[in-house]
Design a protein around this motif. Structure first.
Motif, mmCIF file in Angstrom:
data_model
loop_
_atom_site.group_PDB
_atom_site.id
_atom_site.type_symbol
_atom_site.label_atom_id
_atom_site.label_comp_id
_atom_site.label_asym_id
_atom_site.label_seq_id
_atom_site.Cartn_x
_atom_site.Cartn_y
_atom_site.Cartn_z
ATOM 1 N N LEU A 1 0.725 -1.282 -0.028
ATOM 2 C CA LEU A 1 -0.106 -0.222 0.018
ATOM 3 C C LEU A 1 1.023 1.311 0.051
ATOM 4 N N ARG A 2 1.838 1.195 0.795
ATOM 5 C CA ARG A 2 2.723 2.378 1.074
ATOM 6 C C ARG A 2 3.449 2.646 -0.318
ATOM 7 N N GLU A 3 3.897 1.565 -1.053
ATOM 8 C CA GLU A 3 4.463 1.691 -2.279
ATOM 9 C C GLU A 3 3.550 2.464 -3.277
ATOM 10 N N VAL A 4 2.428 2.152 -3.309
ATOM 11 C CA VAL A 4 1.293 2.735 -4.501
ATOM 12 C C VAL A 4 1.058 4.065 -4.062
ATOM 13 N N CYS A 5 1.045 4.318 -2.526
ATOM 14 C CA CYS A 5 0.736 5.811 -2.194
ATOM 15 C C CYS A 5 1.935 6.578 -2.512
ATOM 16 N N GLU A 6 3.022 6.155 -2.429
ATOM 17 C CA GLU A 6 4.353 6.873 -2.663
ATOM 18 C C GLU A 6 4.357 7.264 -4.100
ATOM 19 N N ALA A 7 4.082 6.410 -5.068
ATOM 20 C CA ALA A 7 4.254 6.329 -6.395
ATOM 21 C C ALA A 7 3.040 7.457 -6.903
ATOM 22 N N THR A 8 1.816 7.377 -6.269
ATOM 23 C CA THR A 8 0.799 8.164 -6.864
ATOM 24 C C THR A 8 0.601 9.259 -6.168
ATOM 25 N N GLY A 9 1.226 9.398 -4.896
ATOM 26 C CA GLY A 9 0.886 10.787 -4.100
ATOM 27 C C GLY A 9 -0.609 10.634 -3.465
ATOM 28 N N MET A 10 -1.215 9.309 -3.376
ATOM 29 C CA MET A 10 -2.613 9.349 -2.684
ATOM 30 C C MET A 10 -2.280 8.862 -1.354
ATOM 31 N N PRO A 11 -2.822 9.501 -0.497
ATOM 32 C CA PRO A 11 -2.590 9.332 0.909
ATOM 33 C C PRO A 11 -3.355 7.851 1.093
ATOM 34 N N PRO A 12 -3.104 7.106 2.056
ATOM 35 C CA PRO A 12 -3.828 5.674 2.203
ATOM 36 C C PRO A 12 -5.051 5.774 2.988
ATOM 37 N N VAL A 13 -5.437 6.882 3.606
ATOM 38 C CA VAL A 13 -6.752 7.088 4.242
ATOM 39 C C VAL A 13 -7.363 8.380 3.398
ATOM 40 N N LEU A 14 -8.597 8.227 2.794
ATOM 41 C CA LEU A 14 -8.968 9.196 1.957
ATOM 42 C C LEU A 14 -10.384 9.836 2.664
ATOM 43 N N HIS A 15 -10.262 11.145 2.895
ATOM 44 C CA HIS A 15 -11.463 11.820 3.714
ATOM 45 C C HIS A 15 -12.447 12.180 2.168
ATOM 46 N N LEU A 16 -13.636 11.330 2.260
ATOM 47 C CA LEU A 16 -14.559 11.834 1.145
ATOM 48 C C LEU A 16 -15.643 12.649 1.374
ATOM 49 N N GLY A 17 -15.796 13.040 2.637
ATOM 50 C CA GLY A 17 -16.836 14.072 3.030
ATOM 51 C C GLY A 17 -17.803 13.629 4.170
ATOM 52 N N SER A 18 -18.851 14.084 3.870
ATOM 53 C CA SER A 18 -20.013 13.975 4.677
ATOM 54 C C SER A 18 -20.881 12.660 4.731
ATOM 55 N N CYS A 19 -21.572 12.641 5.533
ATOM 56 C CA CYS A 19 -22.699 11.461 5.509
ATOM 57 C C CYS A 19 -23.169 11.001 3.913
ATOM 58 N N VAL A 20 -24.124 12.166 3.355
ATOM 59 C CA VAL A 20 -24.476 11.940 1.871
ATOM 60 C C VAL A 20 -23.533 11.907 1.051
ATOM 61 N N ASP A 21 -22.247 12.155 1.789
ATOM 62 C CA ASP A 21 -21.120 11.698 0.568
ATOM 63 C C ASP A 21 -20.857 10.252 0.712
ATOM 64 N N ASN A 22 -21.264 9.449 1.369
ATOM 65 C CA ASN A 22 -21.423 7.956 1.092
ATOM 66 C C ASN A 22 -21.563 7.703 -0.249
ATOM 67 N N SER A 23 -22.554 8.629 -0.960
ATOM 68 C CA SER A 23 -22.928 8.502 -2.365
ATOM 69 C C SER A 23 -21.658 8.573 -3.238
ATOM 70 N N ARG A 24 -20.529 9.291 -2.799
ATOM 71 C CA ARG A 24 -19.176 9.305 -3.597
ATOM 72 C C ARG A 24 -18.680 7.753 -3.529
ATOM 73 N N ILE A 25 -18.811 7.137 -2.480
ATOM 74 C CA ILE A 25 -18.289 5.767 -2.338
ATOM 75 C C ILE A 25 -19.050 4.668 -3.554
ATOM 76 N N LEU A 26 -20.356 5.052 -3.713
ATOM 77 C CA LEU A 26 -21.014 4.295 -4.739
ATOM 78 C C LEU A 26 -20.409 4.533 -6.189
ATOM 79 N N THR A 27 -20.010 5.948 -6.396
ATOM 80 C CA THR A 27 -19.453 6.219 -7.474
ATOM 81 C C THR A 27 -18.047 5.619 -7.509
ATOM 82 N N VAL A 28 -17.333 5.852 -6.730
ATOM 83 C CA VAL A 28 -16.045 5.356 -6.856
ATOM 84 C C VAL A 28 -16.147 3.928 -7.256
ATOM 85 N N LEU A 29 -16.972 2.924 -6.439
ATOM 86 C CA LEU A 29 -17.088 1.578 -6.764
ATOM 87 C C LEU A 29 -17.434 1.297 -8.249
ATOM 88 N N SER A 30 -18.511 2.163 -8.611
ATOM 89 C CA SER A 30 -18.830 1.935 -9.732
ATOM 90 C C SER A 30 -17.876 2.407 -11.103
#
Ligand code: XCC
Ligand code: SF4
Length: 668
Positions: free
Chosen positions: A502-531
Motif C-alpha cells: 500500500l505504501r509503495e502505491v501511495c508513494e508512487a501516486t501521491g495518494m494518501p492511504p486514508v481518504l476523506h471523502l466527505g460528509s454522510c450524504v457523501d457516502n454516495s461518492r463511495i458508490l460512484t468510486v465503486l462503479s
C-alpha cells in the motif's frame, strides 16, 4: 474528580481522545451531564434494542419476550423486527433525501438569481449533471442550465413511476439485477412513503418482502437523495480537492469569538463563513475585545466546510457538548440532524447561545433564527453579530491544547485526476494496484460515534490495523473526523502505518492511504468510486465482485441503517458494530446476511468485537480476490522499490550496484 460510582466509566473508558478526556473531567468537576454520563445512567432498553417491541398500533404496543409469542394482531417476532428495521431505513432515507431536496431548491433559487450570496461555483459539474439528465447545455447560459437541472432533481423526489434516472450510474450488471428483483426506486419520496404504508398495522407481514422495500427505499437514498445532495453541494460550493486544515477542540481560540456550525447542511454555514471575514463584523469583534472571529464545525456540517473551505473541525458527534464545556464558544449554530437536545440546557451553564436555523428544527431553550436562502448573507451576519455580542460575557475558558492537521477533500473527480493526471483521469492505477496485490482491498470506514462504546476507539484501531494489512481506507462522516484526530488523515503519518505494498502505491501516486471523502450524504461518492472501479475493468463486472467492505463500527443513527442497506443492496458487504437491532429474530438477522447475499450479493452483519471485524473483512476481501482469479495477497511481496531500494543501492560500489540491479556484471 474520580468517577462518582462504579456505574460511571473513567474518562479513558469513555473516549480515547485526550481532548475529550480533558473536557469530561471538567464536566464531572462542574457536575454537568453529557451523553457519556447519561448513557451510563440509562441502560439501553433490552426489548427495543433487539427490535422486539411493536408500536405500530394501539392494540399494543406489544413486547414479544416469550418464545413463539405474537402481538395482539398475531404479528410474529420476525415481522415486527423487519418492520422496525424498515421504518429505520425510511427515517434515515428521508433525512438524507430531504437534505438533497433542500439543496436542489437552493440551486433553483441561485440559478434564478434569487439566493443572496450564492453562485454556481462548479459549472463543469453542473454541465456534466445536465448531460446526464438530458438537459440541453450547448449555447445556453449556465444559470438557465441550472434552473433546468434543479427542476429535474426536484422532480425526482415526487416521481411516481418509471426508474430514478441517476441509477444509470450503477454498473450494467447491477442495474439488471435490480430490475429483475423490482428494486429500482420509482421516486425518492414514493419509496419512503411505501415503507410507512406497508408497515402500518395490517399490511405487509412477510419479513423478506418488507425488507425488499427497505432496499428499494434505501437505493432511492444512496443513488437518489444523497447523490443529489452531493452533486448539488459540489455545484454550489465547489467540488472538493485536498487542502490542509485542523481537527479537534484545540481549533477554538482563546482570544477570538468562536462560532460553531453543527448539523449537516453546507448552505448556511458557507454564508456564515463569508460573514466572518466581513470587515465591519471584524471591527465589531475587536470593539468587543476579541482578536478575530473563528469558525469551526461539528459533525457533517463540519465535513462540508472542512473539505471545501478548510474550515477547521472542532470534532465529531460526541464533541458537541464537550465544545460548549470549553467555555469558549459564543454561538453554536445548528441546522439539521444529530443535534442533541441537551445542548441548550448545557449552554445555560456558560455564555453560549444555541441557535437553531432550520424551518424543520426548533429546540426549547435555543434561539431560533430561521434560515432563508433569499436573505442568507444578511441572516448569517445577524448570527455572527449575536455571537460577537456574547464574547464579553465569557467566564472561565478551558480549551484543550489538542488538535491535529488533516488533509481532507477527496472527491471521486480528484481521485481520478490524482491517479491519472489532468488529461487522462483514470482509476487504472488503483485497479492495477488491487489486481497486483499491492493493495489487498478497500474498506470504507463510515458512521458515527456512540456513547455505548469508547469514543473513536474502534475507528482508530480498525484503521491502524487495516492499513498494516495493505487495505486502502475511504472515510466519511464522524468516522473521518475521528481519523483526523489521530493523524490518519495526514499522508505522511498514515504511510508510516501502511503495509509495504500500500505504501509503495501511495508513494508512487501521491495518494494518501486514508481518504476523506466527505460528509454522510457523501457516502454516495463511495458508490460512484465503486462503479468507476468496476467500469475501469479488471475487478469484476459488478460492485459485489470488488474486494471491498463497508464498516460502521460506532454507528448510532437511522441514517446509518439506510446507508448500510443501500450499500448492501448495491452489492457491498457491510459490518456494523454496537448492536444488532434485529437480534430478536434469527430469521431477519439471517435474511440481512445470508439472505441478502444470495439475493443481491451484498449483506449486513453485526459484529461487536474489533478483532472479529478485521477477520471477517480480510476473509471477505481475500475471497473476492480469489473469485476474480487475482493472486492471493502476500504481505511481504512488495515494498522493495522506492527509497529503501535507492538507499541500499547508494551504499554499493559501481560493480556491486550493477550486480544488484542486473544480476550480472554489466558487459563492457
Ligand atoms: Fe451524525 Fe453525519 Fe452519524 Fe456523525 S456520522 S453522528 S449520522 S454526523 Ni453520518
Ligand atoms: Fe401489537 Fe400488532 Fe399492533 Fe404491533 S400491530 S402493536 S404487534 S397489535
Amino acid at each position: 474528580m474520580p468517577p462518582k460510582s462504579k456505574r460511571y466509566r473513567t474518562p479513558e473508558e469513555r473516549s480515547i481522545d485526550p481532548a475529550a478526556q480533558e473536557m469530561l473531567i471538567k464536566a464531572d468537576e462542574l457536575n454537568l451531564s453529557t451523553a457519556f454520563s447519561r448513557a451510563e445512567e440509562m441502560a439501553p432498553c433490552p426489548i427495543g434494542s433487539k427490535g422486539q417491541c411493536c408500536k405500530v398500533c394501539f392494540m399494543g404496543p406489544c413486547r414479544l419476550v416469550k418464545d413463539g409469542q405474537t402481538g395482539v394482531c398475531g404479528a410474529t417476532i420476525d415481522t415486527i423486527t423487519a418492520r422496525n428495521f424498515a421504518r429505520a431505513i425510511a427515517a434515515g432515507a428521508a433525512a438524507h433525501s430531504d437534505h438533497g431536496r433542500d439543496l436542489a431548491f437552493t440551486l433553483l433559487a441561485t440559478a434564478k438569481g434569487e439566493a443572496q450570496g450564492y453562485k454556481i461555483r462548479d459549472p463543469f459539474k453542473l454541465k456534466k449533471l445536465a448531460e446526464e439528465l438530458d438537459v440541453p447545455v450547448e449555447g445556453r447560459p449556465i444559470d438557465e442550465v441550472g434552473v433546468d437541472v434543479a427542476e429535474k432533481c426536484i422532480a425526482m423526489f415526487g416521481q411516481q413511476e418509471g426508474e430514478l434516472s441517476i441509477i444509470e450510474r450503477a454498473p450494467e450488471k447491477r442495474k439488471e439485477l435490480w430490475r429483475k428483483l423490482g428494486l429500482v426506486p420509482r421516486g425518492i419520496d414514493r419509496e419512503i412513503v411505501d415503507i410507512l404504508h406497508r408497515t402500518h398495522m395490517g399490511d405487509d407481514q412477510d419479513p423478506e418482502h418488507i425488507l425488499d422495500q427497505g432496499m428499494r427505499a434505501a437505493l432511492g437514498d444512496g443513488w437518489g437523495g444523497s447523490m443529489i445532495a452531493t452533486d448539488i453541494s459540489d455545484v454550489l460550493f465547489g467540488t472538493p480537492s485536498p487542502l490542509v486544515s485542523q481537527v479537534n477542540l484545540g481549533v477554538l481560540k482563546e482570544d477570538e469569538v468562536n462560532i460553531l456550525v453543527h448539523g449537516h447542511e453546507p448552505t448556511l454555514s458557507e454564508m456564515i463563513l463569508a460573514a466572518t471575514s466581513d470587515p465591519e463584523l471584524l471591527a465589531y469583534a475587536e470593539e468587543k475585545g476579541a482578536k478575530g472571529i473563528t469558525l469551526a464545525g461539528i459533525c457533517c456540517t463540519s465535513n462540508e466546510t472542512l473539505m471545501r473551505q478548510g474550515v477547521p473541525s472542532a470534532g465529531n458527534f460526541l464533541h458537541q457538548e464537550l465544545a460548549i464545556i470549553t467555555g469558549a464558544v459564543e454561538a453554536m449554530v445548528v441546522d439539521v440532524q444529530c443535534i442533541m437536545q441537551a445542548l441548550p440546557n448545557l449552554a445555560e451553564n456558560f455564555h453560549t447561545e444555541v441557535i437553531t436555523t432550520s424551518p424543520k428544527v426548533k429546540i426549547t431553550g435555543a434561539t431560533h433564527i430561521e434560515f432563508d436562502e433569499h436573505r442568507a448573507l444578511d441572516i448569517a451576519k445577524e448570527i455572527v453579530r449575536r455571537a460577537i455580542d456574547k464574547f464579553p460575557e465569557r467566564g472561565e475558558v478551558n480549551i484543550p491544547d489538542i488538535s491535529e492537521d488533516v488533509i481532507p477533500g477527496f472527491s471521486h473527480e480528484y481521485i481520478n485526476y490524482m491517479l491519472g493526471g489532468t488529461y487522462r483521469g483514470s482509476f487504472r492505477a488503483l485497479n492495477d494496484a488491487v489486481m497486483s496485490g499491492r493493495i489487498r482491498g478497500v474498506v470504507a470506514n463510515v458512521g458515527c460515534n456512540n456513547p455505548r462504546s469508547t469514543q473513536d476507539a474502534s475507528h482508530e484501531y480498525l484503521v491502524r490495523e487495516l492499513l498494516k494489512k495493505d487495505i486502502l481506507i475511504v472515510e466519511t462522516g464522524c468516522a473521518a473526523i475521528a481519523s483526523g484526530k489521530y493523524g490518519h488523515l495526514l499522508g505522511e503519518a498514515a504511510l508510516e502505518m501502511a503495509g509495504p505494498g500500500l505504501r509503495e502505491v501511495c508513494e508512487a501516486t501521491g495518494m494518501p492511504p486514508v481518504l476523506h471523502l466527505g460528509s454522510c450524504v457523501d457516502n454516495s461518492r463511495i458508490l460512484t468510486v465503486l462503479s468507476q472501479v468496476v467500469e475501469e475493468g479488471g475487478l469484476g463486472d459488478d460492485i459485489s465482485e470488488v474486494p471491498a467492505v463497508g464498516i460502521a463500527p460506532e454507528w448510532m443513527s437511522e441514517k446509518a441503517i439506510s446507508i448500510a442497506t443501500y450499500c448492501a443492496a448495491s452489492g457491498a458487504y457491510v459490518i456494523m458494530g454496537i448492536t444488532n437491532p434485529t437480534a430478536a429474530s434469527e430469521m431477519v438477522t439471517d435474511l440481512l446476511s445470508k439472505g441478502w447475499e444470495e439475493k443481491v450479493g451484498g449483506k449486513i452483519e453485526f459484529v461487536f468485537d474489533d478483532e472479529e471485524m478485521i477477520e471477517r473483512i480480510l476473509d471477505h476481501i481475500d475471497k473476492k480476490r480469489e473469485a476474480l482469479g487475482l493472486p492471493a495477497y502476500e504481505p511481504d511481496k512488495f515494498g522493495k522499490s522506492g527509497d529503501w531500494r535507492m538507499k541500499e543501492l547508494e551504499g554499493l560500489t559501481g560493480a556491486e550496484r550493477e550486480l544488484a540491479l542486473y544480476g550480472q556484471p554489466a558487459a563492457n
